[in-house]
Design a protein around this motif. Sequence first.
Motif, PDB file in Angstrom:
ATOM      1  N   CYS A 190       0.425  -1.057   0.138  1.00  9.41           N
ATOM      2  CA  CYS A 190      -0.021   0.028  -0.315  1.00  9.41           C
ATOM      3  C   CYS A 190       0.996   1.209   0.017  1.00  9.41           C
ATOM      4  N   ARG A 191       1.820   1.324   0.703  1.00  8.11           N
ATOM      5  CA  ARG A 191       2.747   2.451   0.680  1.00  8.11           C
ATOM      6  C   ARG A 191       4.541   2.288  -0.140  1.00  8.11           C
ATOM      7  N   THR A 192       4.701   2.609  -0.581  1.00  8.19           N
ATOM      8  CA  THR A 192       5.870   3.232  -0.684  1.00  8.19           C
ATOM      9  C   THR A 192       6.988   3.738   0.065  1.00  8.19           C
ATOM     10  N   GLN A 193       8.251   3.056  -0.036  1.00  6.68           N
ATOM     11  CA  GLN A 193       9.487   3.712   1.258  1.00  6.68           C
ATOM     12  C   GLN A 193       9.730   4.359   0.950  1.00  6.68           C
ATOM     13  N   PRO A 194      10.752   5.021   1.753  1.00  2.00           N
ATOM     14  CA  PRO A 194      11.105   5.892   2.059  1.00  2.00           C
ATOM     15  C   PRO A 194      12.713   6.401   1.330  1.00  2.00           C
ATOM     16  N   THR A 195      12.563   7.741   0.228  1.00  2.00           N
ATOM     17  CA  THR A 195      14.060   7.303  -0.175  1.00  2.00           C
ATOM     18  C   THR A 195      14.807   8.430   0.473  1.00  2.00           C
ATOM     19  N   ASP A 196      16.105   8.535  -0.101  1.00  2.00           N
ATOM     20  CA  ASP A 196      17.285   9.181   0.921  1.00  2.00           C
ATOM     21  C   ASP A 196      17.296  10.281   0.607  1.00  2.00           C
ATOM     22  N   GLN A 197      16.202  11.232  -0.253  1.00  2.00           N
ATOM     23  CA  GLN A 197      15.540  12.727   0.187  1.00  2.00           C
ATOM     24  C   GLN A 197      14.489  12.361   1.515  1.00  2.00           C
ATOM     25  N   GLN A 198      13.803  11.769   1.140  1.00  2.00           N
ATOM     26  CA  GLN A 198      12.564  12.084   2.552  1.00  2.00           C
ATOM     27  C   GLN A 198      13.998  11.906   3.317  1.00  2.00           C
ATOM     28  N   LEU A 199      15.150  10.898   3.788  1.00  2.00           N
ATOM     29  CA  LEU A 199      15.661  10.883   4.934  1.00  2.00           C
ATOM     30  C   LEU A 199      16.404  12.272   5.015  1.00  2.00           C
ATOM     31  N   GLY A 200      16.596  13.365   4.559  1.00  2.00           N
ATOM     32  CA  GLY A 200      16.978  13.806   4.913  1.00  2.00           C
ATOM     33  C   GLY A 200      18.169  14.051   4.259  1.00  2.00           C
ATOM     34  N   ARG A 201      18.748  13.224   3.173  1.00  2.00           N
ATOM     35  CA  ARG A 201      20.092  12.924   2.293  1.00  2.00           C
ATOM     36  C   ARG A 201      19.523  13.102   0.713  1.00  2.00           C
ATOM     37  N   GLY A 202      20.785  13.322   0.553  1.00  2.00           N
ATOM     38  CA  GLY A 202      20.449  13.259  -1.104  1.00  2.00           C
ATOM     39  C   GLY A 202      21.793  12.950  -1.681  1.00  2.00           C
TER      40      GLY A 202
END
Length: 273
Positions: A76-88
Amino acid sequence: MRPDEFLRALDLLPTPLHERALALRAYARATRCADCQRIGDAVRLALTAAHYDEFGSATQLLDAAEQQAARHGSACRTQPTDQQLGRGRIGRWAGTTAPLVAATDASWKGRAGGIGYVVSDGHYGLRSRGTGRLDPTGYSRVLINELRAVDFLLSAYEEVPSGLTVLLDSLAALRYLHRWQAGDTEAMPAGYSLRPRRWSAQPTLVRLAELVARRPDLSFAHVKGHSGHALNEAADALSHMARRRIGEAFDVRPRAHALVDAFLRDWHATVPH
């Protein structure tokens, strides 16, 4: 819960709880799935508990949310990306052959703080920080967050690149890094609590000290703040952006990406490749 409300509440959590709650962020959105709704309710209750400095309750609620999410699955839900974890990362600099250089910085005002880092290979990160009744920082808040910014940088890699140079504008933080690298890992900033953490096997600075002691190949050097050094200015801007995000509602990702891209262009224009 609106994205800005979620982020402001999230920043009340200590770093490891912050990461766990952020990984469940998708469940805080409106949904018709009853299982997702129950997970989201547990996450929102955890954030409410953190608001009242009830970090034990917040931990238990996140435990429950993670267990329910594991049973429910990720369909149902996508997993967080590095960007969502504050990294890019700015991809254009991934293949640079110049020696790897990074800069870290911290910003603090009142009860709101932010840390940031940028690396010449395009990696960057920013994270907001708040305080609470159980905050272990003590009265050396600025110094400790300068060191937490270094930990945030080094933890971005599964294996920290050999020969990495890390630039800091804090001489006090630099002295601790050099002491740790020389083997004096028990030295800690005044007031920093070493009490057992509910959310981690070790306090952040203890973990950082042990890592630094094992890596004599890493270089930690001083750079004068606000002197126009591109990497230092980028890290400074990221830490300020993270701090401001606690009280302001804005989409940090495109701003951070554009800011880092501009400063890295300036940096690479002056460095032989």
